[in-house]
Design a protein around this motif. Sequence first.
Motif, PDB file in Angstrom:
ATOM      1  N   GLY A  10       0.786  -1.228   0.000  1.00 60.34           N
ATOM      2  CA  GLY A  10       0.000   0.000   0.000  1.00 60.34           C
ATOM      3  C   GLY A  10       0.817   1.277   0.000  1.00 60.34           C
ATOM      4  N   THR A  11       2.101   1.157  -0.287  1.00 59.21           N
ATOM      5  CA  THR A  11       2.987   2.318  -0.320  1.00 59.21           C
ATOM      6  C   THR A  11       3.695   2.391  -1.668  1.00 59.21           C
ATOM      7  OG1 THR A  11       4.985   1.182   0.441  1.00 59.21           O
ATOM      8  CG2 THR A  11       3.489   2.001   2.146  1.00 59.21           C
ATOM      9  N   VAL A  12       4.378   3.500  -1.868  1.00 59.40           N
ATOM     10  CA  VAL A  12       5.251   3.650  -3.035  1.00 59.40           C
ATOM     11  C   VAL A  12       6.662   3.344  -2.559  1.00 59.40           C
ATOM     12  CG1 VAL A  12       6.136   5.258  -4.757  1.00 59.40           C
ATOM     13  CG2 VAL A  12       3.758   5.406  -4.027  1.00 59.40           C
ATOM     14  N   LYS A  51      15.512  15.046   3.637  1.00 58.30           N
ATOM     15  CA  LYS A  51      15.108  16.246   4.369  1.00 58.30           C
ATOM     16  C   LYS A  51      13.638  16.602   4.136  1.00 58.30           C
ATOM     17  CE  LYS A  51      19.596  18.344   4.969  1.00 58.30           C
ATOM     18  NZ  LYS A  51      20.448  19.516   4.804  1.00 58.30           N
ATOM     19  N   LEU A  52      13.051  16.125   3.047  1.00 58.22           N
ATOM     20  CA  LEU A  52      11.628  16.366   2.788  1.00 58.22           C
ATOM     21  C   LEU A  52      10.732  15.583   3.751  1.00 58.22           C
ATOM     22  CD1 LEU A  52      11.609  16.209  -1.122  1.00 58.22           C
ATOM     23  CD2 LEU A  52      11.463  18.253   0.324  1.00 58.22           C
ATOM     24  N   GLN A  53      11.266  14.533   4.338  1.00 58.89           N
ATOM     25  CA  GLN A  53      10.548  13.681   5.291  1.00 58.89           C
ATOM     26  C   GLN A  53       9.241  13.131   4.728  1.00 58.89           C
ATOM     27  OE1 GLN A  53      10.280  15.747   9.051  1.00 58.89           O
ATOM     28  NE2 GLN A  53      12.492  15.803   9.295  1.00 58.89           N
ATOM     29  N   LEU A  54       9.290  12.691   3.495  1.00 57.41           N
ATOM     30  CA  LEU A  54       8.129  12.085   2.853  1.00 57.41           C
ATOM     31  C   LEU A  54       8.102  10.572   3.048  1.00 57.41           C
ATOM     32  CD1 LEU A  54       8.252  13.974  -0.563  1.00 57.41           C
ATOM     33  CD2 LEU A  54       6.731  14.435   1.359  1.00 57.41           C
ATOM     34  N   HIS A  55       9.209  10.018   3.504  1.00 53.17           N
ATOM     35  CA  HIS A  55       9.354   8.571   3.607  1.00 53.17           C
ATOM     36  C   HIS A  55       9.063   8.065   5.017  1.00 53.17           C
ATOM     37  CE1 HIS A  55      13.169  10.288   4.868  1.00 53.17           C
ATOM     38  NE2 HIS A  55      13.478   9.149   5.441  1.00 53.17           N
ATOM     39  N   ARG A  56       8.791   6.780   5.086  1.00 53.97           N
ATOM     40  CA  ARG A  56       8.544   6.117   6.366  1.00 53.97           C
ATOM     41  C   ARG A  56       9.853   5.512   6.850  1.00 53.97           C
ATOM     42  NH1 ARG A  56       4.395   1.451   6.008  1.00 53.97           N
ATOM     43  NH2 ARG A  56       2.997   3.212   5.710  1.00 53.97           N
ATOM     44  N   LYS A  57      10.175   5.787   8.109  1.00 53.30           N
ATOM     45  CA  LYS A  57      11.369   5.193   8.705  1.00 53.30           C
ATOM     46  C   LYS A  57      10.998   3.886   9.398  1.00 53.30           C
ATOM     47  CE  LYS A  57      14.120   9.288   9.469  1.00 53.30           C
ATOM     48  NZ  LYS A  57      15.143   9.852  10.351  1.00 53.30           N
ATOM     49  N   GLN A  58      11.992   3.026   9.537  1.00 51.66           N
ATOM     50  CA  GLN A  58      11.794   1.799  10.294  1.00 51.66           C
ATOM     51  C   GLN A  58      11.767   2.132  11.785  1.00 51.66           C
ATOM     52  OE1 GLN A  58      14.003  -1.718   9.150  1.00 51.66           O
ATOM     53  NE2 GLN A  58      14.741  -0.661   7.323  1.00 51.66           N
ATOM     54  N   SER A  59      11.300   1.196  12.590  1.00 55.07           N
ATOM     55  CA  SER A  59      11.211   1.432  14.039  1.00 55.07           C
ATOM     56  C   SER A  59      12.582   1.683  14.661  1.00 55.07           C
ATOM     57  CB  SER A  59      10.523   0.252  14.736  1.00 55.07           C
ATOM     58  OG  SER A  59      11.247  -0.937  14.489  1.00 55.07           O
ATOM     59  N   ALA A  87      -0.220   9.497  -2.854  1.00 52.76           N
ATOM     60  CA  ALA A  87      -0.654  10.704  -3.568  1.00 52.76           C
ATOM     61  C   ALA A  87       0.525  11.625  -3.892  1.00 52.76           C
ATOM     62  CB  ALA A  87      -1.709  11.450  -2.759  1.00 52.76           C
ATOM     63  N   VAL A  88       1.661  11.398  -3.252  1.00 54.43           N
ATOM     64  CA  VAL A  88       2.859  12.187  -3.564  1.00 54.43           C
ATOM     65  C   VAL A  88       3.255  11.971  -5.028  1.00 54.43           C
ATOM     66  CG1 VAL A  88       5.324  12.428  -3.042  1.00 54.43           C
ATOM     67  CG2 VAL A  88       3.690  12.203  -1.196  1.00 54.43           C
ATOM     68  N   LEU A  89       3.020  10.759  -5.539  1.00 57.90           N
ATOM     69  CA  LEU A  89       3.393  10.444  -6.929  1.00 57.90           C
ATOM     70  C   LEU A  89       2.221  10.081  -7.828  1.00 57.90           C
ATOM     71  CD1 LEU A  89       6.614   8.258  -6.511  1.00 57.90           C
ATOM     72  CD2 LEU A  89       6.450  10.678  -7.029  1.00 57.90           C
ATOM     73  N   PHE A  90       1.155   9.536  -7.267  1.00 60.26           N
ATOM     74  CA  PHE A  90       0.066   9.006  -8.085  1.00 60.26           C
ATOM     75  C   PHE A  90      -1.265   9.675  -7.762  1.00 60.26           C
ATOM     76  CE2 PHE A  90       2.924   5.258  -7.480  1.00 60.26           C
ATOM     77  CZ  PHE A  90       3.349   5.135  -8.785  1.00 60.26           C
TER      78      PHE A  90
END
Length: 102
Positions: A10-12, A51-59, A87-90
């Motif tokens: 469910g992610t890009v 730096k945009l912080q659009l991504h998910r980090k691991q625990s 929605a950032v890309l699609f």
Amino acid sequence: AKALVHTVAGTVYLVSPGVFQRYVQEHPQVAHQAKQEGLSEWQWIQKRFEKLQLHRKQSNGLNIWACEVAGPRKPRRLQGYMLPDPAVLFDEMPCDNPYLRL
């Protein structure tokens, strides 16, 4: 497996460093800025992306996620960033890639 952008869980999923290396090929003007900071071009772009912080980090705080590519050939691992908001890309989220799993 050769694509630089996938959908999984469910992610890009952006394959690293490939997606950043491709960006540099398309935008060679970043070379000057990267050189000023003593980084390779793709590393400079990757740091700007983080730096945009659009991504998910691991625990555990890591930015990079591993995916396994399953198919008719030998399994392969990809490294990359997960964007939880497609929605950032699609405009419409494509179906998850059935050959990838986290």
